[in-house]
Design a protein around this motif. Sequence first.
Motif, PDB file in Angstrom:
ATOM      1  N   ALA A 403     -17.773 -15.637 -12.467  1.00 52.32           N
ATOM      2  CA  ALA A 403     -17.696 -14.224 -12.816  1.00 52.32           C
ATOM      3  C   ALA A 403     -16.843 -14.010 -14.068  1.00 52.32           C
ATOM      4  N   TRP A 404     -17.153 -12.951 -14.798  1.00 55.83           N
ATOM      5  CA  TRP A 404     -16.390 -12.535 -15.968  1.00 55.83           C
ATOM      6  C   TRP A 404     -15.415 -11.453 -15.538  1.00 55.83           C
ATOM      7  N   VAL A 405     -14.154 -11.613 -15.864  1.00 54.81           N
ATOM      8  CA  VAL A 405     -13.144 -10.623 -15.496  1.00 54.81           C
ATOM      9  C   VAL A 405     -13.305  -9.395 -16.385  1.00 54.81           C
ATOM     10  N   THR A 406     -13.573  -8.250 -15.759  1.00 56.26           N
ATOM     11  CA  THR A 406     -13.709  -7.006 -16.509  1.00 56.26           C
ATOM     12  C   THR A 406     -12.486  -6.122 -16.274  1.00 56.26           C
ATOM     13  N   THR A 407     -12.165  -5.315 -17.252  1.00 54.60           N
ATOM     14  CA  THR A 407     -11.021  -4.407 -17.160  1.00 54.60           C
ATOM     15  C   THR A 407     -11.439  -3.020 -17.627  1.00 54.60           C
TER      16      THR A 407
END
Length: 687
Positions: A403-407
């Motif tokens: 997964a790609w860490v989103t903010t």
Amino acid sequence: MRSTAIVAASLLLGTAALLASPVRASAQSRGPTAVRNGARPAVIVPDPKYADAAAFLERVIATEMRNKQLPALSIALVDGDRIVWARGFGEADPVRHVPATAETVYRVGSVSKLFTDVGIMQLVEKGQVNLDAPVSRYLPGFHPHPVNSSGAPITLRQLTSHRAGLVREPPVGNYFDTSSPSLRATVTSLDSTTLIYPPATHTKYSNAGIATVGYVLQRLGHERFPSYLADHVLAPLGMDESAFELTPALEPRLATGYMWTYDGRRFPAPRFELGESPAGSLYTTVTDLCRFMSAMFARGQGLRARVLRPETVEAMWVPQFAPRGTRTGYGIGFRVDTLDGLRTVEHGGAIYGFATQATMLPDEHLGVAVVTTLDAANTVTSRVATAALRAMLAARQHRPIPAWVTTDPVPAVKATRLAGRYVSDSSVLELTYVTTPTDTPATSAQLVARSSLGGTRAVLRQSGDTLIRDDRIGFGTRFTVSGDTIVALFRHYIRVADSKPAPAAPALRRLVGEYGWDYNILYILENKGHLDALIEWFFQSPLTGISDTQFRFPQGSLYDNEPVTFSLDQSGSVTGLYVGKVWFPRRAIGPASGNQLRITPVRPIADLEREARAATPPIEPKRLRTPDLVELVTLDSTIHLEIRYATTNNFLGTRLYPEARAFLERPAAEALVRAHHSLEKMGYGIL
């Protein structure tokens, strides 16, 4: 040119609006030689094996371009001898609306060093160069001053692995020098410098060092460095879209790079050629970078692209001056590291308006090249490159893509509540809710953190209940909030009342100011009784005082341990400063210049003023409020006025107001007075 320091700064604090319509592939190409009508394709469609990885990366890139406001980005993936996906996003030239493609030409900064080092290793293979011989054997006049009496010689091995102890930038032909001097003049100027560390004792990143390696190639090859590299390295690699000087063939496809600053400016990057060309002047495409990676992977005989023997390449991937078995550090040119337990070899690059990452998993024969057109956005290119390699590994192993860490932005109410000063022992953490204009409306309100440990400015965003640093030059440091306590950087910070700092000492105040040039300003700041230097727009470091006019950068900073020397004229006024031996002239701001930008009007002021006085404001169809103008100082005489249009100290240099008086509608004036009284409690006031 700044890749090492950008990574260090990141560790300390640790479908996009700009996305152009997809460019159609010129051919259903799956390899580096697939072309149509003699031209390379604008898009290399994904190999079916990596289709999911490409789709995932498109979503990641769209998110990053939107959040970081990147004008353009190109990416290419390589598996062995095949480029398995390549395309561009956004606009390589936003003014002319030229889309970025797989074949857009970029400046890739310090990635250039890899090709210079390959060139020197070719001579090592031929027995013409000994990496461990003194450089003076090949450059008889090369004699920087030793740091101590030992005077140990500098070797090419030390230069290629950043262990020579040289200054970062040469006095001539450095990163700031727009005169584009010869490589000979650039390297010769190092004879006036003093080593920062004894050779072989300390890793110190040096553009000057790789410029010296390139000059050895030029001297031994009896050919100008750009043409030597073209003949002996770029052409054998099949990199016919690459050069160490901008050619007429490449210039029409060169992307426009952009600078940005903390105070909200964005402007096209300067395009002068560097005197230290071997360290950072390569023009290339992401697909050509992947051709280079394929050559590095090659193990068999008879491959056209191979320029070095496999054992030589392996030797370049061994960390130098390190205990046997060490897995991280600088090899010969390459930075050696690990990703999820696998060996990586890579290099980043940052040069005016561009940020690049080229990373390989050599044991897996996988690689990725990413370039964007926003200055110092190396954290973005590095994160995208890492995500790409993990996605390719997942495709090979038939498992889900990590997964790609989103903010998300911190909401205004929360950011306002968190803003303040926090202390842990002698370390200070300051959180500020910044709403001043920035280079794009999308980033006009941010929660910004600065630690006295790192000094860098970090934008905080949130992921769930956790605050995470996520900006163009850093990612990953987590800030956990509990009441008035913040846990970050392995410390517990407690909120304290902020207070007005003491006035700067006169000896420091005279040094505070701007130095350098419009395209690259060095700021000297006073910070709670000591000086900070903000250099190359983004890198702030506390300076250690040696004398009233001599200071030093801290170890591990961008200008690792280098001296800062202020120059005074006969009257005692500061005329500029040296970083090492690089001269930064003082800029005309502050009281001496009226602290005021000036312009030269294209028409006489008298004519403009006459037209302005004859004009009338628009007629409002409906009056919404009865005017109640009040003179501000009649409500509170302690509010100070500085009305420059009533003087000649304004951008026109002409007095435009007859009196220095200020009027506001009563509700606004009363609100301003209330703010003034709140500030008085902290020792401030309104000007």
